[in-house]
Each structure stands twice: as structure tokens, then as C-alpha cells.
Design a protein around this motif. Structure first.
Motif, PDB file in Angstrom:
ATOM      1  N   LEU A 211      -0.886   2.804  -0.014  1.00  0.00           N
ATOM      2  CA  LEU A 211      -1.648   1.930   0.873  1.00  0.00           C
ATOM      3  C   LEU A 211      -2.789   2.720   1.505  1.00  0.00           C
ATOM      4  CD1 LEU A 211      -1.884  -0.768   2.565  1.00  0.00           C
ATOM      5  CD2 LEU A 211      -0.376   0.333   4.238  1.00  0.00           C
ATOM      6  N   VAL A 212      -3.954   2.070   1.623  1.00  0.00           N
ATOM      7  CA  VAL A 212      -5.087   2.662   2.331  1.00  0.00           C
ATOM      8  C   VAL A 212      -5.347   1.802   3.568  1.00  0.00           C
ATOM      9  CG1 VAL A 212      -7.470   3.447   2.215  1.00  0.00           C
ATOM     10  CG2 VAL A 212      -6.051   3.470   0.150  1.00  0.00           C
ATOM     11  N   LEU A 213      -5.204   2.427   4.733  1.00  0.00           N
ATOM     12  CA  LEU A 213      -5.234   1.723   6.008  1.00  0.00           C
ATOM     13  C   LEU A 213      -6.376   2.265   6.866  1.00  0.00           C
ATOM     14  CD1 LEU A 213      -3.492  -0.309   7.722  1.00  0.00           C
ATOM     15  CD2 LEU A 213      -2.273   1.699   8.591  1.00  0.00           C
ATOM     16  N   GLY A 214      -7.109   1.364   7.536  1.00  0.00           N
ATOM     17  CA  GLY A 214      -8.199   1.775   8.405  1.00  0.00           C
ATOM     18  C   GLY A 214      -8.004   1.278   9.826  1.00  0.00           C
ATOM     19  N   LEU A 215      -8.439   2.088  10.805  1.00  0.00           N
ATOM     20  CA  LEU A 215      -8.357   1.720  12.222  1.00  0.00           C
ATOM     21  C   LEU A 215      -9.751   1.775  12.840  1.00  0.00           C
ATOM     22  CD1 LEU A 215      -5.389   2.622  11.536  1.00  0.00           C
ATOM     23  CD2 LEU A 215      -5.269   3.550  13.840  1.00  0.00           C
ATOM     24  N   SER A 216     -10.082   0.771  13.618  1.00  0.00           N
ATOM     25  CA  SER A 216     -11.319   0.766  14.398  1.00  0.00           C
ATOM     26  C   SER A 216     -11.115  -0.161  15.578  1.00  0.00           C
ATOM     27  CB  SER A 216     -12.512   0.285  13.563  1.00  0.00           C
ATOM     28  OG  SER A 216     -13.685   0.183  14.355  1.00  0.00           O
ATOM     29  N   HIS A 217     -11.251   0.352  16.791  1.00  0.00           N
ATOM     30  CA  HIS A 217     -11.034  -0.515  17.946  1.00  0.00           C
ATOM     31  C   HIS A 217     -11.916  -1.760  17.873  1.00  0.00           C
ATOM     32  CE1 HIS A 217     -10.512  -2.029  21.967  1.00  0.00           C
ATOM     33  NE2 HIS A 217     -11.814  -1.937  22.181  1.00  0.00           N
ATOM     34  N   THR A 218     -13.213  -1.555  17.728  1.00  0.00           N
ATOM     35  CA  THR A 218     -14.141  -2.686  17.643  1.00  0.00           C
ATOM     36  C   THR A 218     -14.393  -3.030  16.180  1.00  0.00           C
ATOM     37  OG1 THR A 218     -15.236  -1.918  19.661  1.00  0.00           O
ATOM     38  CG2 THR A 218     -16.388  -3.553  18.354  1.00  0.00           C
ATOM     39  N   PRO A 219     -14.170  -4.280  15.775  1.00  0.00           N
ATOM     40  CA  PRO A 219     -14.373  -4.652  14.368  1.00  0.00           C
ATOM     41  C   PRO A 219     -15.841  -4.915  14.056  1.00  0.00           C
ATOM     42  CG  PRO A 219     -13.554  -6.542  15.596  1.00  0.00           C
ATOM     43  CD  PRO A 219     -13.586  -5.385  16.565  1.00  0.00           C
ATOM     44  N   GLU A 220     -16.665  -3.887  14.223  1.00  0.00           N
ATOM     45  CA  GLU A 220     -18.083  -4.027  13.919  1.00  0.00           C
ATOM     46  C   GLU A 220     -18.278  -4.092  12.404  1.00  0.00           C
ATOM     47  OE1 GLU A 220     -20.550  -4.715  15.646  1.00  0.00           O
ATOM     48  OE2 GLU A 220     -19.898  -4.308  17.706  1.00  0.00           O
ATOM     49  N   PRO A 221     -19.149  -4.993  11.943  1.00  0.00           N
ATOM     50  CA  PRO A 221     -19.347  -5.136  10.501  1.00  0.00           C
ATOM     51  C   PRO A 221     -19.712  -3.845   9.779  1.00  0.00           C
ATOM     52  CG  PRO A 221     -20.273  -7.018  11.631  1.00  0.00           C
ATOM     53  CD  PRO A 221     -19.838  -6.054  12.705  1.00  0.00           C
ATOM     54  N   ARG A 222     -20.475  -2.935  10.421  1.00  0.00           N
ATOM     55  CA  ARG A 222     -20.845  -1.707   9.709  1.00  0.00           C
ATOM     56  C   ARG A 222     -19.621  -0.864   9.375  1.00  0.00           C
ATOM     57  NH1 ARG A 222     -22.379  -0.120  14.954  1.00  0.00           N
ATOM     58  NH2 ARG A 222     -21.339   1.774  15.690  1.00  0.00           N
ATOM     59  N   VAL A 223     -18.610  -0.888  10.275  1.00  0.00           N
ATOM     60  CA  VAL A 223     -17.377  -0.157   9.997  1.00  0.00           C
ATOM     61  C   VAL A 223     -16.568  -0.878   8.934  1.00  0.00           C
ATOM     62  CG1 VAL A 223     -15.216   0.695  10.981  1.00  0.00           C
ATOM     63  CG2 VAL A 223     -17.335   0.820  12.320  1.00  0.00           C
ATOM     64  N   LEU A 224     -16.450  -2.185   9.063  1.00  0.00           N
ATOM     65  CA  LEU A 224     -15.687  -2.967   8.087  1.00  0.00           C
ATOM     66  C   LEU A 224     -16.326  -2.897   6.709  1.00  0.00           C
ATOM     67  CD1 LEU A 224     -14.980  -6.141  10.269  1.00  0.00           C
ATOM     68  CD2 LEU A 224     -13.581  -4.077  10.024  1.00  0.00           C
ATOM     69  N   ASP A 225     -17.651  -2.938   6.652  1.00  0.00           N
ATOM     70  CA  ASP A 225     -18.348  -2.811   5.370  1.00  0.00           C
ATOM     71  C   ASP A 225     -18.021  -1.485   4.706  1.00  0.00           C
ATOM     72  OD1 ASP A 225     -19.546  -5.255   5.824  1.00  0.00           O
ATOM     73  OD2 ASP A 225     -21.528  -4.442   6.285  1.00  0.00           O
ATOM     74  N   ALA A 226     -18.124  -0.409   5.490  1.00  0.00           N
ATOM     75  CA  ALA A 226     -17.884   0.921   4.937  1.00  0.00           C
ATOM     76  C   ALA A 226     -16.439   1.095   4.500  1.00  0.00           C
ATOM     77  CB  ALA A 226     -18.264   1.981   5.972  1.00  0.00           C
ATOM     78  N   TYR A 227     -15.512   0.646   5.321  1.00  0.00           N
ATOM     79  CA  TYR A 227     -14.093   0.744   4.964  1.00  0.00           C
ATOM     80  C   TYR A 227     -13.801  -0.030   3.679  1.00  0.00           C
ATOM     81  CZ  TYR A 227     -12.197   2.874   9.288  1.00  0.00           C
ATOM     82  OH  TYR A 227     -11.855   3.725  10.300  1.00  0.00           O
ATOM     83  N   THR A 228     -14.246  -1.264   3.626  1.00  0.00           N
ATOM     84  CA  THR A 228     -13.939  -2.107   2.472  1.00  0.00           C
ATOM     85  C   THR A 228     -14.533  -1.527   1.197  1.00  0.00           C
ATOM     86  OG1 THR A 228     -13.870  -4.063   3.896  1.00  0.00           O
ATOM     87  CG2 THR A 228     -14.129  -4.443   1.534  1.00  0.00           C
ATOM     88  N   ALA A 229     -15.793  -1.104   1.257  1.00  0.00           N
ATOM     89  CA  ALA A 229     -16.434  -0.525   0.083  1.00  0.00           C
ATOM     90  C   ALA A 229     -15.751   0.762  -0.357  1.00  0.00           C
ATOM     91  CB  ALA A 229     -17.911  -0.266   0.377  1.00  0.00           C
ATOM     92  N   ASP A 230     -15.088   1.460   0.587  1.00  0.00           N
ATOM     93  CA  ASP A 230     -14.420   2.721   0.282  1.00  0.00           C
ATOM     94  C   ASP A 230     -12.989   2.524  -0.196  1.00  0.00           C
ATOM     95  OD1 ASP A 230     -14.905   5.606   0.312  1.00  0.00           O
ATOM     96  OD2 ASP A 230     -13.340   5.701   1.841  1.00  0.00           O
ATOM     97  N   GLY A 231     -12.529   1.275  -0.262  1.00  0.00           N
ATOM     98  CA  GLY A 231     -11.206   1.012  -0.799  1.00  0.00           C
ATOM     99  C   GLY A 231     -10.110   0.802   0.217  1.00  0.00           C
ATOM    100  N   VAL A 232     -10.461   0.684   1.498  1.00  0.00           N
ATOM    101  CA  VAL A 232      -9.441   0.365   2.503  1.00  0.00           C
ATOM    102  C   VAL A 232      -8.888  -1.027   2.225  1.00  0.00           C
ATOM    103  CG1 VAL A 232      -9.065  -0.131   4.952  1.00  0.00           C
ATOM    104  CG2 VAL A 232     -10.406   1.875   4.275  1.00  0.00           C
ATOM    105  N   ALA A 233      -7.570  -1.138   2.175  1.00  0.00           N
ATOM    106  CA  ALA A 233      -6.941  -2.420   1.856  1.00  0.00           C
ATOM    107  C   ALA A 233      -6.717  -3.282   3.091  1.00  0.00           C
ATOM    108  CB  ALA A 233      -5.611  -2.191   1.144  1.00  0.00           C
TER     109      ALA A 233
END
Length: 312
Positions: A211-233
Motif C-alpha cells: 500500500l502507498v499512503l499519503g498524509l497532508s493536513h490540508t487537502p490542497e490540489p497541488r499536494v493531491l495532484d503530486a501524490y496521485t501522479a506519484d502512485g499514492v493509492a
């Protein structure tokens, strides 16, 4: 004597205004006096693991906003250990007062027997201040905090020492929980512009993970974009309070970040870089001391069971 039409209309308007005022007062009394402390456990099942993987129980808690006198909230948090999670994830805005450290550590100590990870939120660095409500309706750029500085660094060090949990502030690691090998990364708060995505992105060199898991207090799109493109599930976030005040059949009125209002609470799909991921945004357990109301959006923690894709 006949009553004039204008007089009748005036009395009707007056009665309507009185009724609306009474309804508003009742709604405010409910939001401030009951719902903001109606702590609720949500349970979510997400079938996203490999077919032969064991289920993984993640306890997601966020936005505690602790002040020293919140005995009921602290006791409720302490009782969450009864859920026996495989992994505890704390996504920031833990503190709301300079003297909140010790009672918060005590409440979280009941969960210290389970693996855990955490990241800070914007309110962990500075105590909240009184703000005009209209500011929540304005576009959200990088925030400039003005409150009293809080000792987040000292709190994080104590939490790590007491619990063994991992501080994932702009950091990435691999851990084992519930029989799974998990690649997990976290960033500092994006609301304050403190996130360093370059520190947590890119391929690993230590083998496969379940599993690839990401944490970010604020769900800002720039973080979500980067995580998703990097394979965070799956990304876990907070900050939004679920809108805090929700209108039936409409939902949240504000997101308090760059995320669209339809995804400020619960599970949703997220697309970026030709890839798709899951996002879970917690509505959190607290509020700012200066805005102690919730309406149609109870304070919550969530037990997320990640299950094999064949789960029924």
C-alpha cells in the motif's frame, strides 16, 4: 374599523421575521450546545487491496483543536483504543492552546500500543485568533498566521517518544502494520506553504509494498495532484471540518482550501497525472475556540477498513 392592507402586510412580515429569528436561535443553540460535542465514530470499508491481502484497519483522527478544559473530548479520544486499529493516522490541527500539550498526550496515550503516524496542521504552529466570519468565504491563498506561537516541535518530540509514532513532516518511510508493508509519506501544512513535496516523491529502492499512503493536513490540489501522479493509492487529510456548517441537500458552504466543496468530507476519487487515487477527508473532532458551532456535520473520527478487492 377596517384594517389597511399595508398594516396587514406589515404584521405578516413581522411574524415571519420573528419566526425566522426564533428558528435561527434554535439552530444556533443546537449547533453550539449539542452537535459540536456529539462525537461520532464513522466506519468505512474500502475494497482496494490485493485479493490475497489481509484487511487493514486505519483509525483516522484529525483536527482535535484541544484546549485544556475539554474533558469530554479528551475522554472520548482515549476510548478509541477499544477499536484495536492496525494503524493510527493523525492529520494535524491537534493543539489549540499553549497548555494543551499534556492533556492531549495523556488522551492519545491509550493509542500508543498501536503503530501510528502523524503530520502537523496550520493551527499546530500558532494558537487560533478571532476572525471575521466573512474571511471563510474568500479565496484561500497561503496563510499568514498571527496567533501566539505554539511549541509543536516539542509536542511532536514528546508524542514520538511516548507512543513510538512516526513524525512524517516532509518525510517518507516504510512500515509494517496489520501484516502489510506500507509506503507512507507526509508533508508539512500546505495552508502555510510549508509542504516540501520534493522530499517525499519518487521511486523507492527498498522493494515492493502492499500500500502507498499519503498524509497532508490540508487537502490542497497541488499536494493531491503530486501524490496521485506519484502512485499514492490513498491520501488522508483534514482541515476542512467537513464544512463545519452544512445545509441539508446542499452540503458544505465552504471548503477553506482549494478542494471543491463536494469533497470536503468523507471518501472520494481523485484523478491526476493519468492516475486515480482515493481521498479521505476527516470532518475532524473540534473547532476553533472562536467558532464553537457545528451544524449537520458532527465531529468525527473514522475507522477505515481497507479490504481486498474481492471483499463482499
Amino acid at each position: 374599523m377596517k384594517r389597511s392592507p399595508a398594516g396587514a402586510r406589515g404584521r405578516t412580515v413581522g411574524r415571519t421575521a420573528t419566526g425566522l429569528g426564533a428558528a435561527g436561535a434554535l439552530a444556533l443553540a443546537y449547533a453550539a450546545g449539542y452537535e459540536r460535542t456529539a462525537y461520532t465514530l464513522r466506519r468505512v470499508v474500502l475494497p482496494m487491496l490485493a485479493r490475497d491481502a489481509p484487511p487493514l484497519r486505519i483509525l483516522h483522527i484529525s483536527d482535535l483543536h484541544i484546549t485544556p478544559n475539554q474533558k469530554r473530548k479528551l475522554e472520548w479520544i482515549g476510548d478509541l483504543a477499544r477499536l484495536v486499529p492496525d494503524l493510527v493516522v493523525l492529520t494535524g490541527d491537534v493543539l489549540a492552546h499553549p497548555d494543551a500539550d499534556e492533556p492531549t498526550l495523556l488522551a492519545l496515550s491509550s493509542l500508543s500500543g498501536f503503530p501510528g503516524v502523524f503530520v502537523p496542521g496550520n493551527n499546530d504552529y500558532y494558537a487560533p485568533t478571532l476572525k471575521s466570519p466573512h474571511r471563510y468565504l474568500l479565496p484561500k491563498d497561503v496563510s499568514t498566521p498571527k496567533g501566539t506561537p505554539l511549541d509543536w516541535a516539542g509536542f511532536a518530540k514528546s508524542l514520538t517518544a511516548d507512543s513510538g509514532w512516526l513524525d512524517l513532516t516532509n518525510s517518507r518511510t516504510t512500515l509494517r502494520a496489520g501484516g502489510l508493508r506500507i509506503d507512507v509519506r507526509g508533508v508539512d501544512d500546505a495552508r502555510l506553504g510549508r509542504d516540501d513535496l520534493s522530499a517525499v516523491l519518487g521511486p523507492r529502492d527498498d522493494g515492493d509494498v502492499d500500500l502507498v499512503l499519503g498524509l497532508s493536513h490540508t487537502p490542497e490540489p497541488r499536494v493531491l495532484d503530486a501524490y496521485t501522479a506519484d502512485g499514492v493509492a490513498l491520501t488522508l487529510s483534514g482541515h476542512t471540518h467537513g464544512g463545519q456548517i452544512r445545509v441539508p441537500f446542499v452540503g458544505a458552504l465552504v471548503a477553506n482550501c482549494g478542494l471543491d466543496r463536494g469533497r470536503v468530507r468523507g471518501l472520494s476519487r481523485y484523478e491526476a497525472g493519468g492516475r486515480s487515487s482515493w481521498l479521505h477527508v476527516s470532518a475532524g473532532l473540534g473547532t476553533s475556540p472562536f467558532a464553537p458551532v457545528r451544524f449537520a456535520c458532527r465531529p468525527e473520527a473514522t475507522l477505515i477498513t481497507l479490504a481486498p478487492a474481492a471483499w463482499t
